[in-house]
Design an enzyme around this catalytic site. Structure first.
Site, PDB file in Angstrom:
ATOM      1  N   CYS A   1      -4.349  25.584  72.442  1.00 14.44           N
ATOM      2  CA  CYS A   1      -4.973  26.814  71.958  1.00 14.44           C
ATOM      3  C   CYS A   1      -6.484  26.605  71.844  1.00 14.44           C
ATOM      4  CB  CYS A   1      -4.376  27.249  70.625  1.00 14.44           C
ATOM      5  SG  CYS A   1      -4.999  26.373  69.177  1.00 14.44           S
ATOM      6  N   GLU A   2      -7.211  27.659  72.180  1.00 15.67           N
ATOM      7  CA  GLU A   2      -8.663  27.545  72.175  1.00 15.67           C
ATOM      8  C   GLU A   2      -9.268  27.626  70.775  1.00 15.67           C
ATOM      9  OE1 GLU A   2      -9.970  32.148  73.118  1.00 15.67           O
ATOM     10  OE2 GLU A   2      -9.594  30.803  74.798  1.00 15.67           O
ATOM     11  N   HIS A   3      -8.439  27.929  69.769  1.00 19.43           N
ATOM     12  CA  HIS A   3      -8.953  28.064  68.412  1.00 19.43           C
ATOM     13  C   HIS A   3      -8.947  26.744  67.645  1.00 19.43           C
ATOM     14  CE1 HIS A   3      -7.343  32.340  69.082  1.00 19.43           C
ATOM     15  NE2 HIS A   3      -8.631  32.331  69.307  1.00 19.43           N
ATOM     16  N   HIS A   4      -7.913  25.915  67.864  1.00 23.27           N
ATOM     17  CA  HIS A   4      -7.814  24.652  67.137  1.00 23.27           C
ATOM     18  C   HIS A   4      -7.683  23.446  68.069  1.00 23.27           C
ATOM     19  CE1 HIS A   4      -6.144  27.777  64.387  1.00 23.27           C
ATOM     20  NE2 HIS A   4      -6.916  27.167  63.521  1.00 23.27           N
TER      21      HIS A   4
ATOM     22  N   GLN B   1      -1.999  32.370  74.347  1.00 27.80           N
ATOM     23  CA  GLN B   1      -0.799  32.676  75.122  1.00 27.80           C
ATOM     24  C   GLN B   1      -0.914  34.042  75.789  1.00 27.80           C
ATOM     25  OE1 GLN B   1       2.950  31.875  73.125  1.00 27.80           O
ATOM     26  NE2 GLN B   1       4.051  33.300  74.427  1.00 27.80           N
TER      27      GLN B   1
ATOM     28  N   CYS C   1      -0.371  24.772  66.171  1.00 21.83           N
ATOM     29  CA  CYS C   1      -1.414  25.155  65.221  1.00 21.83           C
ATOM     30  C   CYS C   1      -0.833  25.937  64.052  1.00 21.83           C
ATOM     31  CB  CYS C   1      -2.518  25.961  65.905  1.00 21.83           C
ATOM     32  SG  CYS C   1      -1.979  27.482  66.677  1.00 21.83           S
TER      33      CYS C   1
ATOM     34  N   HIS D   1       3.741  27.117  68.867  1.00 23.74           N
ATOM     35  CA  HIS D   1       2.343  26.728  68.697  1.00 23.74           C
ATOM     36  C   HIS D   1       2.219  25.740  67.537  1.00 23.74           C
ATOM     37  CE1 HIS D   1       0.445  30.017  71.240  1.00 23.74           C
ATOM     38  NE2 HIS D   1       1.731  30.343  71.215  1.00 23.74           N
TER      39      HIS D   1
END
Length: 222
Positions: free
Chosen positions: A112-115, A153, A183, A181
């Site tokens: 994931c690009e956030h975490h 996703q 995260c 996920h």
């Protein structure tokens, strides 16, 4: 709202993809980007290890920065891969086959690009070819090319569908992805086992509820 039904075997390509051409006609590496050197990347990894409280001079961590960058090279190799090249070879000898082609249970893993934490699951892909089909392994390679980048996703699902739609120009594309996920399963709310489902339909799969339902039934194996 009444469904709009279009003829399914007209040979008409699905609507134009909304995915930018840069997402599927070339690699995702910006040619104008100044990338850090490997030694700079390894130094950054060493800094992160020190940040979490580790002694980067102890024996077990001496080679860890190098290994971390080597792992990143593998996990994020999708940036250097071109989806158009993956789908460039098709076959016309189909003996008049005029139904859709479904490949289900394609295992994938991404971050994931956030975490920058992993998410993993299965992709199910169908497309209704006009005249030519693509090798089945190419669909799995396409999923990997997009999955081996920082992702959400939702974006991953749309990219896979958009690339098939734009490059192969079929009568329709259906993509369903289901993933867990980490995260949210190993941090934060920590709900292990929760699955996220995303879907994208174009052409006959979007316009014809019966075809969409048939696709979903075949994905479920019922």
């Amino acid at each position: 709202m009444d469904a709009i039904i279009k003829p399914i075997r007209t040979g008409k390509p699905a609507e134009k993809s909304e995915i930018p051409a840069s997402d599927y006609m070339a690699s995702a590496i910006d040619p104008g980007l100044v990338r850090p050197s490997r030694s700079e990347a390894e130094a950054a990894a060493k800094t992160l290890l020190a940040y979490i409280g580790e002694n980067t001079s102890r024996e077990g961590l001496l080679d860890t920065p190098r290994r971390m960058i080597e792992a990143y090279d593998e996990l994020f190799q999708g940036y250097a891969q071109c989806p158009a090249e993956i789908l460039d070879r098709t076959f016309g000898e189909t003996a008049g086959y005029d139904d859709f082609v479904l490949m289900r249970d394609i295992n994938f893993h991404s971050h994931c690009e956030h975490h920058v934490m992993p998410f993993y699951g299965k992709a199910h892909i169908a497309y209704a070819p006009v005249d030519r089909v693509v090798g089945l392994s190419k669909l799995a390679r396409l999923v990997d090319a997009f999955a081996h980048r920082l992702q959400t996703q939702e974006h991953l699902t749309a990219q896979v569908a958009g690339a098939i739609n734009a490059i192969l120009k079929p009568r329709g594309v259906a993509v369903v992805m289901e993933a867990e996920h980490t995260c949210m399963s190993v941090r934060g709310i920590a709900k292990a086992g929760a699955k996220t489902l995303t879907s994208r339909f174009t052409g006959v799969f979007q316009d014809n509820p019966e075809e969409q339902a048939r696709f979903l039934s075949m994905v479920r194996g019922v």
